[in-house]
Design an enzyme around this catalytic site. Sequence first.
Site, mmCIF file in Angstrom:
data_model
loop_
_atom_site.group_PDB
_atom_site.id
_atom_site.type_symbol
_atom_site.label_atom_id
_atom_site.label_comp_id
_atom_site.label_asym_id
_atom_site.label_seq_id
_atom_site.Cartn_x
_atom_site.Cartn_y
_atom_site.Cartn_z
ATOM 1 N N HIS A 205 0.844 -1.205 0.000
ATOM 2 C CA HIS A 205 0.000 0.000 0.000
ATOM 3 C C HIS A 205 0.872 1.244 0.000
ATOM 4 O O HIS A 205 2.081 1.171 0.204
ATOM 5 C CB HIS A 205 -0.894 0.027 1.251
ATOM 6 C CG HIS A 205 -0.119 0.165 2.539
ATOM 7 N ND1 HIS A 205 0.587 -0.886 3.109
ATOM 8 C CD2 HIS A 205 0.098 1.230 3.340
ATOM 9 C CE1 HIS A 205 1.187 -0.465 4.203
ATOM 10 N NE2 HIS A 205 0.914 0.822 4.378
ATOM 11 N N ARG A 273 8.360 -8.870 15.127
ATOM 12 C CA ARG A 273 8.709 -7.510 14.703
ATOM 13 C C ARG A 273 7.713 -6.562 15.347
ATOM 14 O O ARG A 273 6.521 -6.860 15.405
ATOM 15 C CB ARG A 273 8.602 -7.404 13.182
ATOM 16 C CG ARG A 273 8.680 -5.968 12.643
ATOM 17 C CD ARG A 273 8.635 -5.965 11.110
ATOM 18 N NE ARG A 273 8.501 -4.625 10.570
ATOM 19 C CZ ARG A 273 9.524 -3.788 10.363
ATOM 20 N NH1 ARG A 273 10.750 -4.171 10.679
ATOM 21 N NH2 ARG A 273 9.321 -2.588 9.862
HETATM 22 C C1 LIG Z 1 -7.600 -1.160 4.045
HETATM 23 C C2 LIG Z 1 -7.398 -0.045 4.691
HETATM 24 C C3 LIG Z 1 -6.641 0.057 5.970
HETATM 25 C C4 LIG Z 1 -6.298 1.527 6.014
HETATM 26 C C5 LIG Z 1 -7.589 2.111 5.520
HETATM 27 C C6 LIG Z 1 -7.808 1.301 4.253
HETATM 28 O O1 LIG Z 1 -9.136 1.319 3.793
HETATM 29 C C7 LIG Z 1 -6.840 1.831 3.181
HETATM 30 C C8 LIG Z 1 -5.631 2.539 3.808
HETATM 31 C C9 LIG Z 1 -5.103 1.805 5.054
HETATM 32 C C10 LIG Z 1 -4.098 2.642 5.839
HETATM 33 C C11 LIG Z 1 -2.639 2.429 5.472
HETATM 34 C C12 LIG Z 1 -1.771 3.347 6.315
HETATM 35 C C13 LIG Z 1 -2.159 3.348 7.795
HETATM 36 O O2 LIG Z 1 -1.688 2.154 8.396
HETATM 37 C C14 LIG Z 1 -3.689 3.442 7.959
HETATM 38 C C15 LIG Z 1 -4.067 3.620 9.425
HETATM 39 C C16 LIG Z 1 -4.233 4.525 7.100
HETATM 40 O O3 LIG Z 1 -4.475 5.681 7.391
HETATM 41 O O4 LIG Z 1 -4.474 4.045 5.835
HETATM 42 C C17 LIG Z 1 -4.325 2.247 7.281
HETATM 43 C C18 LIG Z 1 -5.867 2.110 7.368
HETATM 44 C C19 LIG Z 1 -6.289 1.242 8.565
HETATM 45 O O5 LIG Z 1 -5.598 0.282 8.935
HETATM 46 O O6 LIG Z 1 -7.369 1.503 9.087
HETATM 47 O O1 AKG Z 2 5.364 -2.395 10.089
HETATM 48 C C1 AKG Z 2 5.879 -1.873 9.114
HETATM 49 O O2 AKG Z 2 7.079 -1.875 8.931
HETATM 50 C C2 AKG Z 2 5.014 -1.211 8.067
HETATM 51 C C3 AKG Z 2 3.690 -0.750 8.612
HETATM 52 C C4 AKG Z 2 2.911 0.101 7.682
HETATM 53 O O3 AKG Z 2 3.200 0.212 6.518
HETATM 54 C C5 AKG Z 2 1.758 0.840 8.203
HETATM 55 O O4 AKG Z 2 1.463 0.709 9.399
HETATM 56 O O5 AKG Z 2 1.133 1.582 7.417
HETATM 57 FE FE FE2 Z 3 2.221 1.959 5.627
#
Ligand SMILES: C=C1C[C@]23C[C@@]1(O)CC[C@H]2[C@@]12CC[C@H](O)[C@@](C)(C(=O)O1)[C@H]2[C@@H]3C(=O)O
Ligand code: AKG
Ligand code: FE2
Length: 351
Positions: A205, A273
């Site tokens: 992502h 981790r």
């Molecule tokens: C599948 C998903 C988890 C996420 C929200 C989403 O719909 C798409 C973006 C994902 C992400 C990736 C970065 C961060 O870890 C996060 C908190 C964010 O802001 O976008 C996660 C979201 C999540 O885990 O809720």
């Molecule tokens: O744990 C990691 O090293 C990556 C985690 C990450 O990509 C996230 O929390 O969005």
């Molecule tokens: Fe990330």
Amino acid sequence: MVVPSPSPIRTKKTKAVGIPTIDLSNYNRSKLSEQIVEACEEYGFFKVVNHGIPKEVIERMEAQGADFFAKPAMEKQRAGPACPFGYGCKNIGRNGDMGELEYLLLQTDPLSVSERSNAISNEPTKFNCAVNDYTEAVKELACEILDLVGEGLWVSDKSVFSRFIRDVQSDSILRLNHYPAVKDPSPKQQLHPYGNNNRIGFGEHSDPQILTILRSNNVGGLQISLHDGLWVPVPPDPNHFFVMVGDALQALTNGRLVSVRHRALANSVMKPRMSMVYFGAPPLNAWMSPLPEMVSPEKPSLYKPFTWGDYKKAAYTTRLGDSRLDLFKINNNNHTCNDQIPCPCLDNLVQ
Ligand SMILES: C=C1C[C@]23C[C@@]1(O)CC[C@H]2[C@@]12CC[C@H](O)[C@@](C)(C(=O)O1)[C@H]2[C@@H]3C(=O)O
Ligand SMILES: O=C(O)CCC(=O)C(=O)O
Ligand SMILES: [Fe+2]
């Protein structure tokens, strides 16, 4: 200390040589800002050394995270479900993404942290303090880096990026990820701990926010994707931080800085981790339109104007691996920010 130049990753013949490294103690500020912009343009990713964050602040946060993940499952559930904040196990987001991890997602404003502390820790004051001190420190680091980005891009208002995350209404979050060690590794896994066996901890992502500041223990797993689709393992480094450009910064710079696609594998055999990830975000009502300085007749705006609230709403209705920024591209008919898939949790996300 010898610090490699900012662009040492070489992909020709698939050889990973090193990660761009920025030494924040470098007194030559204009050189520093140039190096940071170069790394953000090329990879959207770099490592920061001499960051100035006290070891003690990092260790207290890490100890609180370790204490929490060591609790029995029933107790951890008290802090969940992560909809969107709290404890989550294996489910990521709400659209069916899964990974070999458990995590804690927290809003970073001190009131939210203190409200959650009781459900997370037996020593809520200690937990509260550790989170506030850590987020304050990484926020300052993120702001310093963003100011250098502003300088390196020669924008008129050098604090234009950092102001978003300094705002009291900033939507920044903190995530603690815990990837358990593999219990009964197959012989293949033992032979190739970073090799072909891709046990996905956190799938591919890009981060939606402005800037991500990531620190992990000494267990590997993080990988970044280069333009040619090659996955580059990032050697763990508990004493330093990794910085990632998020989608919002890509939009603000009209695509000049690129958000990095990344993932975390969970192949470790000996030790879990743990990563501590700060996502610097703007307030919900902030516009993420490309800065005027980033737009010209030769480089017209790539993205439709949207607020962080619009983007966040769209992000939470997409799958983890989707390219969310594409939804906001000009001349893209899939623009969906006003007709989202209904989700009962969305009202909690964007007021
Ligand atoms: C599948 C998903 C988890 C996420 C929200 C989403 O719909 C798409 C973006 C994902 C992400 C990736 C970065 C961060 O870890 C996060 C908190 C964010 O802001 O976008 C996660 C979201 C999540 O885990 O809720
Ligand atoms: O744990 C990691 O090293 C990556 C985690 C990450 O990509 C996230 O929390 O969005
Ligand atoms: Fe990330």
